[in-house]
Design a protein around this motif. Structure first.
Motif, PDB file in Angstrom:
ATOM      1  N   ARG A   6     -16.045  -6.572 -38.204  1.00  0.00           N
ATOM      2  CA  ARG A   6     -15.119  -6.026 -39.213  1.00  0.00           C
ATOM      3  C   ARG A   6     -13.871  -5.416 -38.572  1.00  0.00           C
ATOM      4  N   GLU A   7     -13.980  -4.997 -37.316  1.00  0.00           N
ATOM      5  CA  GLU A   7     -12.850  -4.390 -36.613  1.00  0.00           C
ATOM      6  C   GLU A   7     -11.936  -5.430 -35.968  1.00  0.00           C
ATOM      7  N   ARG A   8     -12.403  -6.670 -35.878  1.00  0.00           N
ATOM      8  CA  ARG A   8     -11.628  -7.739 -35.223  1.00  0.00           C
ATOM      9  C   ARG A   8     -10.976  -8.617 -36.287  1.00  0.00           C
ATOM     10  N   PRO A   9      -9.673  -8.822 -36.216  1.00  0.00           N
ATOM     11  CA  PRO A   9      -9.027  -9.664 -37.219  1.00  0.00           C
ATOM     12  C   PRO A   9      -9.369 -11.146 -37.062  1.00  0.00           C
ATOM     13  N   GLU A  10      -9.607 -11.572 -35.835  1.00  0.00           N
ATOM     14  CA  GLU A  10      -9.913 -12.983 -35.562  1.00  0.00           C
ATOM     15  C   GLU A  10     -11.404 -13.154 -35.290  1.00  0.00           C
ATOM     16  N   PRO A  11     -11.987 -14.223 -35.793  1.00  0.00           N
ATOM     17  CA  PRO A  11     -13.408 -14.458 -35.504  1.00  0.00           C
ATOM     18  C   PRO A  11     -13.613 -14.835 -34.046  1.00  0.00           C
ATOM     19  N   ARG A  44     -21.033 -14.042 -39.415  1.00  0.00           N
ATOM     20  CA  ARG A  44     -20.483 -15.154 -40.198  1.00  0.00           C
ATOM     21  C   ARG A  44     -20.043 -14.676 -41.578  1.00  0.00           C
ATOM     22  N   GLY A  45     -20.802 -13.763 -42.161  1.00  0.00           N
ATOM     23  CA  GLY A  45     -20.458 -13.239 -43.472  1.00  0.00           C
ATOM     24  C   GLY A  45     -19.140 -12.490 -43.477  1.00  0.00           C
ATOM     25  N   VAL A  46     -18.855 -11.791 -42.395  1.00  0.00           N
ATOM     26  CA  VAL A  46     -17.587 -11.065 -42.292  1.00  0.00           C
ATOM     27  C   VAL A  46     -16.410 -12.031 -42.340  1.00  0.00           C
ATOM     28  N   TYR A  47     -16.543 -13.154 -41.648  1.00  0.00           N
ATOM     29  CA  TYR A  47     -15.431 -14.102 -41.549  1.00  0.00           C
ATOM     30  C   TYR A  47     -15.463 -15.188 -42.606  1.00  0.00           C
ATOM     31  N   GLY A  48     -16.573 -15.320 -43.297  1.00  0.00           N
ATOM     32  CA  GLY A  48     -16.647 -16.272 -44.390  1.00  0.00           C
ATOM     33  C   GLY A  48     -16.765 -17.724 -43.963  1.00  0.00           C
ATOM     34  N   HIS A  49     -17.163 -17.961 -42.723  1.00  0.00           N
ATOM     35  CA  HIS A  49     -17.406 -19.339 -42.296  1.00  0.00           C
ATOM     36  C   HIS A  49     -18.391 -19.366 -41.133  1.00  0.00           C
TER      37      HIS A  49
END
Length: 94
Positions: A15-20, A44-49
Motif C-alpha cells: 500500500r505504501e508503494r505506488p508501483e507493483p 495482488r489485491g492492493v494492485y488489482g492484478h
C-alpha cells in the motif's frame, strides 16, 4: 527490493508503494497467522492484478504440496538450489 515477514506486513508495504513489484517471492509458511499464499493474494489485491509469484516451501506433506501446486504459482522446494531459483526468476521476469 522489499522484504516482509508476515502477510499483513506485505500488504502494508504494498500500500505504501505506488508501483507493483516485478515479482513476489514468498515462503509458504510465514509463522503464525496467514501464510505465503495469503501474502501473495494480499499484495495482488492492493494492485488489482496478478503480480508474478514464486512460492517456496520445505513442507513435504501431501496436503501442503497439493495446496502449493494447486495455487497456480511456480513452486520451488527447499533445499533450494541457486540454479533452480535463478531459472525460475529468469522465466518470470523475462
Amino acid at each position: 527490493m522489499t522484504a516482509s515477514a508476515h502477510a499483513a506486513d506485505a500488504e502494508r508495504v504494498a500500500r505504501e508503494r505506488p508501483e507493483p513489484p516485478d515479482l513476489i517471492l514468498s515462503d509458504l509458511h510465514l509463522g503464525e497467522g496467514p501464510d505465503g499464499l495469503d501474502a501473495i493474494r494480499a499484495v495482488r489485491g492492493v494492485y488489482g492484478h496478478d503480480v508474478p509469484a514464486i512460492l517456496i516451501t520445505g513442507d513435504t506433506s501431501k496436503e501442503e504440496i497439493r495446496r502449493a501446486n494447486e495455487s497456480g504459482h511456480t513452486v520451488l522446494f527447499k533445499p533450494l538450489q541457486p540454479r533452480k531459483l535463478f531459472n525460475a526468476l529468469r522465466g518470470m521476469v523475462a
